[in-house]
Design an enzyme around this catalytic site. Sequence first.
Site, PDB file in Angstrom:
ATOM      1  N   ASP A  64     -14.120  -3.957 -11.313  1.00  0.00           N
ATOM      2  CA  ASP A  64     -14.825  -3.802 -12.574  1.00  0.00           C
ATOM      3  C   ASP A  64     -13.791  -3.541 -13.672  1.00  0.00           C
ATOM      4  O   ASP A  64     -12.647  -3.158 -13.389  1.00  0.00           O
ATOM      5  CB  ASP A  64     -15.818  -2.641 -12.456  1.00  0.00           C
ATOM      6  CG  ASP A  64     -16.704  -2.508 -13.676  1.00  0.00           C
ATOM      7  OD1 ASP A  64     -17.143  -3.542 -14.201  1.00  0.00           O
ATOM      8  OD2 ASP A  64     -16.948  -1.377 -14.117  1.00  0.00           O
TER       9      ASP A  64
ATOM     10  N   ASP B 138     -14.577  -1.995 -17.344  1.00  0.00           N
ATOM     11  CA  ASP B 138     -14.792  -0.725 -18.055  1.00  0.00           C
ATOM     12  C   ASP B 138     -14.935   0.425 -17.067  1.00  0.00           C
ATOM     13  O   ASP B 138     -15.738   0.378 -16.147  1.00  0.00           O
ATOM     14  CB  ASP B 138     -16.057  -0.812 -18.917  1.00  0.00           C
ATOM     15  CG  ASP B 138     -15.905  -1.794 -20.063  1.00  0.00           C
ATOM     16  OD1 ASP B 138     -14.948  -1.643 -20.835  1.00  0.00           O
ATOM     17  OD2 ASP B 138     -16.736  -2.722 -20.169  1.00  0.00           O
TER      18      ASP B 138
END
Length: 259
Positions: free
Chosen positions: A13, A15
């Site tokens: 991922d 963020d």
Amino acid sequence: MAERKPIESWLTDMDGVLIHEGIPIPGAAEFIKRLRESGKPFLVLTNNSIYTPRDLQARLARMGLDVPVDNIWTSALATAKFLEAQRPDGTAYVIGEAGLTTALHDIGYILTDHEPDYVVLGETRTYSFEALTRAIRLINGGARFICTNPDETGPSTEGPLPATGAVAALITKATGKDPYFAGKPNPLMMRTGLNAIGAHSETSAMIGDRMDTDVLAGLEAGMETFLVLTGMTNPADIDRYPFRPSTVVDSIADLVDRV
């Protein structure tokens, strides 16, 4: 428990794992550098559908993270991949930004508000009451409801913002129709991403900061999962879920030597 195979490809991922509020998380640049030097397939994922991969590449580069365009996978791309397989050359009424509209244009979709096959809801910072009303009427008229991701809130420097999942709930309340979510935690996003880099779930790992999207998506796609504590999840939150990540680490810096 059967011993897992060595990790040959990585999905992470963005963020909360690599960056936080526009600032690189310590260890992120070293992790990406190690991945690129290793030659192992990898993807940086985001449920945010606002930006195109080219936009994200430029934004990451300004932060010192050198990620090629082909190594970026968004919920907008996953949504487009799903629609292309379901109904090639279809039509859609879209609420979203360039990341989503570009992905749909690239698969040959026509964007229209006249009897579209689909209403597609994505991320935007300027949700329009007029556009939402139009979407509701089109869904009530027979258009199928698709949403890029179920995230109810997103991060900002001022605090949480309402995100796609929250707006989707408004439309569902008004229409009685639930959307199909293409992004995490739907394993579809992970599997289409793995296919894009020629990787297999048995030898892949997913790194994330959220139990309800990243870890769940990786788990359901059959990957090894790593939870970092630099984003949305605190250690106390983990036991609230009926599933667990394979490994919990403080940050991405702890995984550099695993590549």
